[in-house]
Write a protein that holds these residues in place. Structure first.
Motif, PDB file in Angstrom:
ATOM      1  N   ASP A 115      34.260   9.746 -11.757  1.00 39.76           N
ATOM      2  CA  ASP A 115      34.163  10.416 -13.047  1.00 39.76           C
ATOM      3  C   ASP A 115      33.164  11.574 -12.918  1.00 39.76           C
ATOM      4  O   ASP A 115      32.552  11.781 -11.858  1.00 39.76           O
ATOM      5  N   ALA A 116      32.987  12.336 -13.996  1.00 39.56           N
ATOM      6  CA  ALA A 116      32.160  13.539 -13.929  1.00 39.56           C
ATOM      7  C   ALA A 116      30.706  13.251 -13.546  1.00 39.56           C
ATOM      8  O   ALA A 116      30.147  13.939 -12.682  1.00 39.56           O
ATOM      9  N   PRO A 117      30.033  12.249 -14.158  1.00 46.10           N
ATOM     10  CA  PRO A 117      28.651  11.964 -13.733  1.00 46.10           C
ATOM     11  C   PRO A 117      28.543  11.602 -12.249  1.00 46.10           C
ATOM     12  O   PRO A 117      27.576  11.971 -11.581  1.00 46.10           O
ATOM     13  N   GLN A 118      29.516  10.875 -11.733  1.00 46.50           N
ATOM     14  CA  GLN A 118      29.496  10.533 -10.316  1.00 46.50           C
ATOM     15  C   GLN A 118      29.700  11.772  -9.443  1.00 46.50           C
ATOM     16  O   GLN A 118      29.096  11.904  -8.368  1.00 46.50           O
ATOM     17  N   LEU A 119      30.529  12.698  -9.906  1.00 44.14           N
ATOM     18  CA  LEU A 119      30.727  13.938  -9.168  1.00 44.14           C
ATOM     19  C   LEU A 119      29.451  14.777  -9.150  1.00 44.14           C
ATOM     20  O   LEU A 119      29.120  15.409  -8.140  1.00 44.14           O
ATOM     21  N   LEU A 120      28.721  14.791 -10.269  1.00 48.64           N
ATOM     22  CA  LEU A 120      27.438  15.490 -10.298  1.00 48.64           C
ATOM     23  C   LEU A 120      26.481  14.880  -9.271  1.00 48.64           C
ATOM     24  O   LEU A 120      25.719  15.600  -8.610  1.00 48.64           O
ATOM     25  N   GLN A 121      26.509  13.562  -9.148  1.00 45.67           N
ATOM     26  CA  GLN A 121      25.665  12.907  -8.152  1.00 45.67           C
ATOM     27  C   GLN A 121      26.059  13.331  -6.741  1.00 45.67           C
ATOM     28  O   GLN A 121      25.191  13.505  -5.867  1.00 45.67           O
ATOM     29  N   CYS A 122      27.343  13.523  -6.499  1.00 48.47           N
ATOM     30  CA  CYS A 122      27.801  13.994  -5.186  1.00 48.47           C
ATOM     31  C   CYS A 122      27.253  15.386  -4.884  1.00 48.47           C
ATOM     32  O   CYS A 122      26.855  15.672  -3.753  1.00 48.47           O
ATOM     33  N   VAL A 123      27.233  16.252  -5.903  1.00 52.73           N
ATOM     34  CA  VAL A 123      26.683  17.591  -5.717  1.00 52.73           C
ATOM     35  C   VAL A 123      25.208  17.501  -5.340  1.00 52.73           C
ATOM     36  O   VAL A 123      24.737  18.174  -4.406  1.00 52.73           O
ATOM     37  N   ARG A 124      24.467  16.664  -6.049  1.00 49.19           N
ATOM     38  CA  ARG A 124      23.040  16.520  -5.756  1.00 49.19           C
ATOM     39  C   ARG A 124      22.810  15.956  -4.356  1.00 49.19           C
ATOM     40  O   ARG A 124      21.910  16.394  -3.624  1.00 49.19           O
ATOM     41  N   GLU A 125      23.628  14.987  -3.988  1.00 52.89           N
ATOM     42  CA  GLU A 125      23.424  14.332  -2.691  1.00 52.89           C
ATOM     43  C   GLU A 125      23.772  15.259  -1.530  1.00 52.89           C
ATOM     44  O   GLU A 125      23.069  15.265  -0.511  1.00 52.89           O
ATOM     45  N   VAL A 126      24.827  16.044  -1.657  1.00 53.13           N
ATOM     46  CA  VAL A 126      25.175  16.930  -0.544  1.00 53.13           C
ATOM     47  C   VAL A 126      24.132  18.034  -0.406  1.00 53.13           C
ATOM     48  O   VAL A 126      23.804  18.463   0.714  1.00 53.13           O
ATOM     49  N   ALA A 127      23.569  18.489  -1.532  1.00 49.19           N
ATOM     50  CA  ALA A 127      22.501  19.490  -1.463  1.00 49.19           C
ATOM     51  C   ALA A 127      21.264  18.899  -0.782  1.00 49.19           C
ATOM     52  O   ALA A 127      20.637  19.553   0.061  1.00 49.19           O
ATOM     53  N   HIS A 158      34.343  17.763 -18.458  1.00 46.10           N
ATOM     54  CA  HIS A 158      35.799  17.772 -18.263  1.00 46.10           C
ATOM     55  C   HIS A 158      36.206  18.889 -17.316  1.00 46.10           C
ATOM     56  O   HIS A 158      37.043  18.697 -16.412  1.00 46.10           O
ATOM     57  N   ALA A 159      35.618  20.078 -17.493  1.00 49.90           N
ATOM     58  CA  ALA A 159      35.949  21.210 -16.633  1.00 49.90           C
ATOM     59  C   ALA A 159      35.504  20.963 -15.197  1.00 49.90           C
ATOM     60  O   ALA A 159      36.194  21.344 -14.241  1.00 49.90           O
ATOM     61  N   ILE A 160      34.365  20.328 -15.023  1.00 48.36           N
ATOM     62  CA  ILE A 160      33.870  20.028 -13.679  1.00 48.36           C
ATOM     63  C   ILE A 160      34.833  19.094 -12.949  1.00 48.36           C
ATOM     64  O   ILE A 160      35.204  19.339 -11.791  1.00 48.36           O
ATOM     65  N   ARG A 161      35.267  18.040 -13.645  1.00 45.02           N
ATOM     66  CA  ARG A 161      36.191  17.100 -12.993  1.00 45.02           C
ATOM     67  C   ARG A 161      37.538  17.761 -12.717  1.00 45.02           C
ATOM     68  O   ARG A 161      38.136  17.562 -11.648  1.00 45.02           O
ATOM     69  N   ALA A 162      38.017  18.577 -13.645  1.00 45.00           N
ATOM     70  CA  ALA A 162      39.298  19.259 -13.445  1.00 45.00           C
ATOM     71  C   ALA A 162      39.226  20.217 -12.261  1.00 45.00           C
ATOM     72  O   ALA A 162      40.184  20.348 -11.483  1.00 45.00           O
ATOM     73  N   THR A 163      38.098  20.894 -12.096  1.00 47.18           N
ATOM     74  CA  THR A 163      37.954  21.849 -10.998  1.00 47.18           C
ATOM     75  C   THR A 163      37.831  21.132  -9.663  1.00 47.18           C
ATOM     76  O   THR A 163      38.371  21.591  -8.643  1.00 47.18           O
ATOM     77  N   PHE A 164      37.129  20.006  -9.639  1.00 38.98           N
ATOM     78  CA  PHE A 164      37.088  19.200  -8.419  1.00 38.98           C
ATOM     79  C   PHE A 164      38.497  18.813  -7.994  1.00 38.98           C
ATOM     80  O   PHE A 164      38.875  18.952  -6.817  1.00 38.98           O
ATOM     81  N   ARG A 165      39.287  18.328  -8.940  1.00 41.12           N
ATOM     82  CA  ARG A 165      40.641  17.881  -8.608  1.00 41.12           C
ATOM     83  C   ARG A 165      41.501  19.053  -8.146  1.00 41.12           C
ATOM     84  O   ARG A 165      42.313  18.921  -7.222  1.00 41.12           O
TER      85      ARG A 165
END
Length: 348
Positions: A115-127, A158-165
């Motif tokens: 989900d979107a919060p988990q994707l944000l965590q992925c961004v933080r972790e890769v950085a 919603h836009a963040i998750r849609a753009t990831f996909r």
């Protein structure tokens, strides 16, 4: 090609280049148009690339650069993500820099479940992952990741998750998910994302236009040549108006075609646009230019050579990284000591 060791300590500061050991690349215009390269024919009795043989982990014909950029831009704008280009660009950068290489389909399926919060965590972790390894480059690219620390509206999530996909559906990992950096250097996804997300008027104002990769390849081949004696290990390749590094992409592939290791050389890029410089910093890692590669954001015409400033920035970021590591080690040691004391108290 062997996978580059990006876990090693950074080399000593590259020395300022001398005129006889400098290859200055001409300015490419942003947006490298790089179609999917044809697969080389396999000799009789041989098998396909081992990464593709393991469970078909890579698409046979991934989307090309224009299609990729259009899909990312369309997903972001159709979801009403707003005018913050750094967010969709950061999504592309996160996928490009994801450290587990060689399993594109598996990783893509993993991202689709988040989900979107988990994707944000992925961004933080890769950085954080790459900041520990290349703090100077990640600091230059910080705008692509800092937004993940913010609070976001439901529409933005919603836009963040849609753009990831959309980036996954456009085969981002098929272009950047190989263990071999040579396989990751056929296309400049950061450039195509910027080109499609930025308004045409803004592109014209910044002088961003598409340059066919064949032209960049030709210029790199003509400038670098084929004479191995003219490319000593202390050679520096400079691009004063680098964009996202399109000329470096052609140059590094040309160097590899000569049987040379690009990590033996110093690569130095200057770029006035902060987002393009951030994209270049990401590409330097993805394309495997090595620990002597640097990216500086500044006005080449107004400020001139930014080499010394880049060296100073590199040193400061390494010191900051090392201080953080030392504090983490102390915190871990204190925590472990407390655990042992607690265990001893319970035993008594």
């Amino acid at each position: 090609m062997q996978q580059l060791d990006l876990f090693a300590q950074l080399d000593d500061d590259p020395q300022p280049p001398t005129p006889e050991n400098v290859i200055t690349l001409p300015r490419p215009t942003a947006g490298q148009w790089a179609p999917v390269p044809p697969r080389p024919k396999q000799p009789a009795g041989t098998t396909d690339h081992p990464e593709r043989r393991r469970g078909l982990q890579f698409a046979s014909r991934p989307a090309d650069g224009p299609t990729f950029g259009e899909k990312v831009s369309s997903a972001w704008h159709h979801a009403h993500g707003g005018n913050r280009m750094e967010i969709p660009l950061g999504i592309v950068a996160t996928l490009a820099l994801w450290p587990q290489k060689g399993y594109a389909r598996t990783i893509a399926d993993f991202f689709r479940t988040l989900d979107a919060p988990q994707l944000l965590q992925c961004v933080r972790e890769v950085a954080a992952y790459w900041w520990m390894r290349r703090p100077d480059l990640i600091d230059t690219a910080s705008a692509l990741f800092a937004w993940a620390e913010e609070e976001h509206t439901a529409r933005e999530l919603h836009a963040i998750r849609a753009t990831f996909r959309a980036a996954l559906d456009a085969n981002a990992l098929d272009h950047t998910g190989h263990a071999d950096p040579e396989e990751n250097s056929y296309i400049d996804l950061m450039s195509w994302a910027i080109t499609n997300l930025r308004h045409s008027t803004a592109r014209e104002g910044l002088g961003e236009y598409h340059t066919p990769p064949e032209i960049c390849d030709l210029m790199a081949a003509q400038i670098i040549g084929r004479d191995l004696d003219k490319i000593p290990d202390d050679c520096s390749l400079l691009d004063p108006c680098a964009g996202t590094g399109g000329m470096f992409r052609s140059a590094v592939q040309h160097v590899r075609s000569m049987g040379l290791d690009p990590t033996n050389y110093t690569w130095f890029a200057q770029e006035i646009d902060p987002l393009a410089a951030a994209g270049c910093a990401v590409n330097v890692i993805v394309w495997g230019l090595g620990t002597k590669a640097m990216v500086a954001c500044g006005d080449t015409l107004g400020e001139g050579d930014l080499w010394l400033r880049a060296i100073k920035h590199r040193r400061a970021m390494i010191e900051q990284r090392d201080d953080a590591k030392a504090h983490m080690a102390i915190a871990y040691a204190l925590g472990r000591t407390q655990q042992l004391l607690d265990m001893a108290s319970e035993a008594a």
